[in-house]
Design a protein around this motif. Structure first.
Motif, PDB file in Angstrom:
ATOM      1  N   THR A  89       0.702  -1.259  -0.017  1.00  9.84           N
ATOM      2  CA  THR A  89      -0.281  -0.036   0.010  1.00  9.84           C
ATOM      3  C   THR A  89       0.762   1.359   0.002  1.00  9.84           C
ATOM      4  OG1 THR A  89      -1.691  -1.214   1.217  1.00  9.84           O
ATOM      5  CG2 THR A  89      -1.758   1.036   1.207  1.00  9.84           C
ATOM      6  N   MET A  90       1.876   1.165   0.651  1.00 13.77           N
ATOM      7  CA  MET A  90       2.742   2.422   0.951  1.00 13.77           C
ATOM      8  C   MET A  90       3.593   2.702  -0.311  1.00 13.77           C
ATOM      9  SD  MET A  90       3.771   2.583   5.088  1.00 13.77           S
ATOM     10  CE  MET A  90       5.384   1.744   4.556  1.00 13.77           C
ATOM     11  N   ILE A  91       4.089   1.445  -1.266  1.00 12.72           N
ATOM     12  CA  ILE A  91       4.894   1.364  -2.353  1.00 12.72           C
ATOM     13  C   ILE A  91       4.052   2.033  -3.389  1.00 12.72           C
ATOM     14  CG2 ILE A  91       5.818  -0.054  -4.139  1.00 12.72           C
ATOM     15  CD1 ILE A  91       6.916  -1.856  -1.846  1.00 12.72           C
ATOM     16  N   LEU A  92       2.522   1.489  -3.617  1.00 12.72           N
ATOM     17  CA  LEU A  92       1.858   2.074  -4.498  1.00 12.72           C
ATOM     18  C   LEU A  92       1.434   3.520  -4.416  1.00 12.72           C
ATOM     19  CD1 LEU A  92      -0.735  -0.876  -4.667  1.00 12.72           C
ATOM     20  CD2 LEU A  92       1.222  -0.370  -6.535  1.00 12.72           C
ATOM     21  N   ASN A  93       1.304   3.983  -3.105  1.00 12.71           N
ATOM     22  CA  ASN A  93       1.143   5.497  -2.865  1.00 12.71           C
ATOM     23  C   ASN A  93       2.222   6.323  -3.094  1.00 12.71           C
ATOM     24  OD1 ASN A  93       0.792   7.802  -1.270  1.00 12.71           O
ATOM     25  ND2 ASN A  93      -1.216   7.038  -0.799  1.00 12.71           N
ATOM     26  N   GLN A  94       3.155   5.805  -2.363  1.00 13.57           N
ATOM     27  CA  GLN A  94       4.284   6.741  -2.320  1.00 13.57           C
ATOM     28  C   GLN A  94       5.422   6.823  -3.387  1.00 13.57           C
ATOM     29  OE1 GLN A  94       6.009   6.333   1.552  1.00 13.57           O
ATOM     30  NE2 GLN A  94       4.049   7.300   2.760  1.00 13.57           N
TER      31      GLN A  94
END
Length: 145
Positions: free
Chosen positions: A35-40
């Motif tokens: 989730t963090m990879i996809l967002n940030q």
């Protein structure tokens, strides 16, 4: 009842299954990180991230059914070993390549393989001989996730 005492005296196979389940469960830690990879890193919004996570979740349904079929027809221990090897290899490849759609596809393949393992774990748990008084402890150790 002491929490640890219910796990004493089980057969070695039960501890091996518990350890294998623990290793497989560690692969589930990828979802918050994804989730963090996809967002940030990839700049996706919440709506797109939800679709990606949902799509991978939907893939796990037929994968679980296929895992049940392979658990019935093939060696359950080897199913677990081979599927774990594929999922770990996918995670290692993800670590070695640049972040892209290929990385997301490899993570989906790894998650699908982990879903396919569950029927083999459940069948092996039931196959391993245990005393009736130990059954609750064994299933508690194996089905923690």
């Amino acid at each position: 009842m002491n929490i640890v005492s219910q796990y004493k005296g089980l057969r070695r196979e039960n501890y091996v299954l518990c350890f294998g389940r623990l290793v497989t469960g560690m692969g589930s830690m990828i979802w918050p990180m994804l989730t963090m990879i996809l967002n940030q890193k990839m700049g996706m919004g919440g709506k797109h991230i939800a679709w990606v996570i949902a799509a991978v979740g939907i893939l796990s349904l037929p994968a679980n059914l296929a895992g049940g079929k392979t658990a019935d027809n093939y060696n359950k221990k080897m199913n677990i070993v081979y599927l774990d090897m594929v999922s770990v290899a996918c995670y290692f490849i993800c670590a070695a390549i640049p972040l892209s759609a290929v990385t997301m596809a490899l993570m989906a393949v790894a998650a699908t393989c982990q879903s396919m393992e569950e029927p083999s774990y459940n069948a092996l748990t039931a196959d391993i001989y245990c005393h009736r008084r130990q059954r609750a402890g064994i299933f508690s150790a194996i089905s923690w996730r």
